[in-house]
Structures are given as C-alpha cells and as structure tokens.
Design a protein around this motif. Structure first.
Motif, PDB file in Angstrom:
ATOM      1  N   HIS A  64     -29.979  56.116   2.140  1.00 59.33           N
ATOM      2  CA  HIS A  64     -29.212  54.861   2.066  1.00 59.33           C
ATOM      3  C   HIS A  64     -28.366  55.056   1.121  1.00 59.33           C
ATOM      4  O   HIS A  64     -28.540  54.809  -0.014  1.00 59.33           O
ATOM      5  N   HIS A  75     -24.180  53.606   0.290  1.00 57.89           N
ATOM      6  CA  HIS A  75     -23.042  53.037   0.442  1.00 57.89           C
ATOM      7  C   HIS A  75     -21.623  53.866  -0.244  1.00 57.89           C
ATOM      8  O   HIS A  75     -21.433  53.828  -1.358  1.00 57.89           O
ATOM      9  N   HIS A  84     -30.587  47.026   6.668  1.00 57.49           N
ATOM     10  CA  HIS A  84     -31.345  46.309   5.585  1.00 57.49           C
ATOM     11  C   HIS A  84     -32.285  45.277   6.084  1.00 57.49           C
ATOM     12  O   HIS A  84     -31.717  44.601   6.767  1.00 57.49           O
ATOM     13  N   HIS A 115     -35.211  48.886   2.421  1.00 59.61           N
ATOM     14  CA  HIS A 115     -35.856  48.218   1.342  1.00 59.61           C
ATOM     15  C   HIS A 115     -37.144  47.665   1.678  1.00 59.61           C
ATOM     16  O   HIS A 115     -38.153  48.118   0.780  1.00 59.61           O
ATOM     17  N   ASP A 126     -28.988  53.812  -2.589  1.00 61.29           N
ATOM     18  CA  ASP A 126     -28.066  52.524  -2.459  1.00 61.29           C
ATOM     19  C   ASP A 126     -26.858  52.831  -2.809  1.00 61.29           C
ATOM     20  O   ASP A 126     -26.016  53.759  -2.419  1.00 61.29           O
TER      21      ASP A 126
HETATM   22 ZN   LIG Z   1     -27.880  48.984   0.765  1.00 63.71          ZN
END
Ligand SMILES: [Zn+2]
Length: 463
Positions: A67, A69, A231, A268, A319
């Motif tokens: 995960h 970004h 998510h 998550h 993340d």
């Molecule tokens: Zn995220």
C-alpha cells in the motif's frame, strides 16, 4: 557462465520449509535464481560475471509494500498530528488537487528511490489521479528497475463515508474517463520493463463510488485479469456508512458490489468485525495492514492477529508521506511486530517470522505473483536484498529473523536486486540520481504549497 553469484551470506529463504542457510550462496541467470546452497558447494559448480561477497550480511527476499501512495512523497510532513477526515479535506486533497504531471513524476522518483534504498523491490500503488501524469509515473517505474503495480483511481461520487460532497474540486474525476484511461494504461504499460509494470484498478472508498460503478469495474477487472485495491474500514465512519445506506457490514457491501476476490487487496481493516472474517476467507480477498498510518492518524489498531488466525492472507504497507511518514518497510515490520503485543498483552502475538512472511510471501500472494517473487527459491525471479548485519544497530546476530524485524532499519540495506538487476549496491542507488531527486522535490514542494494556499504550521515558531 551465470550472471551473478552472492556468497557467504546468511540466507533467510522464506521457502516452503522456511530454511535459513548460513554461509550460503545464490546464483542468478536471466533474471531468475538458478541455484541456492552452501557457498562451498555452489562455488564448485558455478561461476559468474559478477560476484558479491556477502560475509556478515543477511540475504532476504525483496520486501513487498502492498500500500503506497507515490504522489504523497512530495507532501511528506504537510499534515502531521491531524485526524483522517480533516487530514484529507484540508491538506492532502488540496495539495494533491494542485499537482501537475511534473509534481507527480518528482514525487514518484522520491518515493521509489527511498523504497529501493530501504529494500523494497515491489509495490502496489493505490490510487493515481490523472493529474499526477500516468505515463510519467510508469516511466519512472520502468527506468528505476523496481517492480510496481500502478492503480488508476475510479470514482463517480464526491463523498467519503457519511460526508457528502467533501472532495476537493481538483481531485474529482469523471467515471467514463477513469475507465477509458485505465484501459488505455493497461494496453500501453502492462508488462513493460521486462514484465515489471502492472496496471490495476484503484477504487475510491464507499461514499465516492456508486454500486453500479463498482460492479462495472469488477466485471472489467475479471475479464482482463487485473487487480483491484481499495481502502476499507480505515475509520469507524466506513461501517456507519454501509450500515445506514445499505444495511450491510463493509465486507458484505464490498462482496455485494464485486470488490472482493483473489484479485482484490483491501487496505487497513481497522474497523472490521469478526463476522466479516469468513467473507475474506471464502472469497480469497487479501488484507493490507498499515500500522504506522493507522496509529498516526489515530484510526486505531487493526485486529491483525485475529485475521491471520481466521486464515486471511495479510500483507503489509507503508501508506504515504503525510501518514507514515516514511516508505521504509523495516520501520513498518518493527511496528507490526510490537503494536499488537501491546494491545493483546501477549508477547507471543505476531512473532518476527510472521511479520517477515507478511512483508514477503504474503505480499507476493496479494499481488498474484507468488510464483515469481516473495521467497528465495530456484526458478523464482531474483528480487533480493542484502542487509549489513555488521552495523552498530544490528550486531551481534544470534537469530537473523529477529535482527531483521526488531533491530535493522532501511539504512542497513547494502544491496537491492530486482529481476536479477543490481539497483542499489554498497548503499548507493545506481539507477536514479539521488541528489537531483532531493533538490527537485524540495523545489516543487515549495511551489505546490504556495499554489494550493495550504497553511502548514509548526507549533513552534520558526525564524
Ligand atoms: Zn492509503
């Protein structure tokens, strides 16, 4: 003559027998591992163009960050000590909603350079907006040598859970364009870079996507054998939304709209109830755990030991820049190993071996790539990381797995290899220019903050 021999290392294979080989050697030819064994045996049978003497080093499978970004590296540190919804509404969406393709490229370079230097060899990017520049990002993946799954976002509503019309204007995309662009990206980039680039679908969360659009994408993904990531259950409001709108638990809703399956990585799962576990198991849906982001945004602690116990495949992810704030899987592994012990009051919860599996073989399964990556085995792609154990923060070594999880950090990575290519060696990045990346990021970050009008304050005065 093989391409590469690494010898003298302690090898943590993560193979089906979970073998650890001391004084071990690995031989690489044509991107793949062709032999593994004791150094003295391997040396008799093979010679290679390149040899890495790895005495005092631990060889692990390349780490898999499920995960990421990419566009958030450039906004690292812009929204610290803020809760998730204001964090998105007042900072992250405003900043990202002002991105240009040049910002997108600069951010991807910064992020990928950091990942490679800290031992991440594969990643799943979760939601690329068209304004970040899809081609520019794919080019960075290709040029850097990393293995990357790039998810193009799709949406047709502008909410987030119970909050309606909350999305920043610059972050809104047209659903038809989302679909057309993803399919075009898939045509153009799937399999590029010697098979290192993959194109996925990046669903926005419930509240931003209609059930019809979810179903349409699920169908397209199935027909084209593409992955989907989303998510889910990051905040309590996710569950309140599916309950009030559809009278369903988040996993029931996701299954109903096609967002569950072997090709789906949900992220998550902080607010997940045990009644939802069997839905994950029956559908083969993967769960990505992001402990740093969940703790920092005060979202909570996901019930990961319980999910593992139920038989869910759980992988690990860092993340983003404003939620973690690093893309260093060693930090993430450390936190994943300790945070659940503090919650359960049981020191046997989440042992080091389990956490290393999450960051390697479980990640490979989540990406649908377990035949090629995730462990050090003959026939698999050579995605390998050497960790220098002769460092003050790592030595001495009694149990190498324990040292990797509890003591080492990303700065101890000595060599990173992807597809048999050496991308980092002696701690230096070989495929990207580190100094240039940092300077460009600094310059673009200042410009972005000014343009977006976001006020980033320190609680302490700066002169
Ligand atoms: Zn995220």
């Amino acid at each position: 003559m093989a391409d590469l021999i690494i010898d003298g290392a302690t090898i943590i294979t993560v193979d089906p027998q979970r073998r650890i080989i001391s004084e071990g050697a690995v031989v690489v030819e044509d991107q793949r591992i062709i032999a593994i064994g004791k150094t003295h045996e391997v040396k008799q049978k093979f010679s290679a163009d390149t040899r890495i003497h790895a005495e005092g080093k631990i060889l692990i499978p390349g780490l898999i960050d499920c995960h990421v970004h990419l566009a958030q590296a450039l906004i690292r540190g812009t929204a610290d000590d803020v809760g998730l919804i204001p964090w998105l509404r007042d900072y992250v969406w405003v900043l990202q909603g002002n991105f240009t393709p040049e910002d997108g490229r600069a951010s991807a370079e910064l992020c990928i350079a950091e990942m490679l230097k800290s031992g991440t060899t594969s990643f799943l990017e979760s939601m690329i907006h068209k304004r970040y520049g899809l081609d520019g990002i794919a080019q960075v993946v290709e040029r850097s040598g990393i293995r990357g799954c790039l998810s193009k976002l799709f949406m047709d509503w502008t909410g987030y859970a119970d909050e309606e019309s909350i999305m920043y204007e610059g972050m809104i995309e047209d659903p038809e364009e989302c679909i057309a662009e993803t399919l075009a990206m898939h045509e153009k980039w799937q399999g590029a870079g010697d098979g290192r680039v993959f194109i996925w679908w990046g669903a926005r969360t419930p509240g931003a996507v209609s059930p019809e659009l979810y179903r349409r994408v699920a169908d397209l993904a199935r027909r084209r054998q593409m992955g989907i990531t989303m998510h889910l259950g990051e905040v309590k409001e996710d569950g309140e939304y599916t309950k009030s709108q559809f009278n369903q638990l988040p996993a029931e809703f996701a299954r109903d709209v096609g967002m569950m399956g072997r090709n789906v990585v949900l992220v998550h799962g902080v607010w997940i109830s045990p009644q939802e576990f069997p839905i994950y198991v029956e559908t083969g849906t993967h769960m990505c755990h992001c402990p740093a982001s969940n703790a920092k945004l005060a979202s909570g602690i996901a019930p990961i030991p319980e999910m593992l116990q139920a038989g869910i495949n759980v992988c690990l992810g860092c993340d983003g820049g404003p939620s973690n704030n690093a893309y260093d899987m060693f930090r993430e592994m450390f936190l994943a190993a300790i945070i659940h012990k503090a919650r359960t009051l049981d020191p046997l919860t989440m042992p080091a071996e389990t956490v290393l599996e999450m960051a390697t073989i479980n990640g490979a399964k989540a990406l649908g790539l377990e035949r090629d990556i995730g462990s050090i085995e003959v026939g698999k792609k050579a995605d390998l990381v050497l960790v220098d154990a002769k460092q003050l923060n790592v030595a001495p070594t009694y149990n190498p797995v324990s040292n990797i999880i509890y003591a080492a950090n990303g700065s101890n990575v000595y060599t990173t290899i992807v597809n048999g290519q050496i991308l980092v060696h002696e701690g230096k990045l070989l495929t990207l220019n580190e100094t240039e990346i940092i300077e460009t990021a600094q310059e673009r970050a200042h410009r972005l903050v000014e343009k977006s009008g976001v006020n980033i304050q320190s609680r302490w005065a700066t002169n």
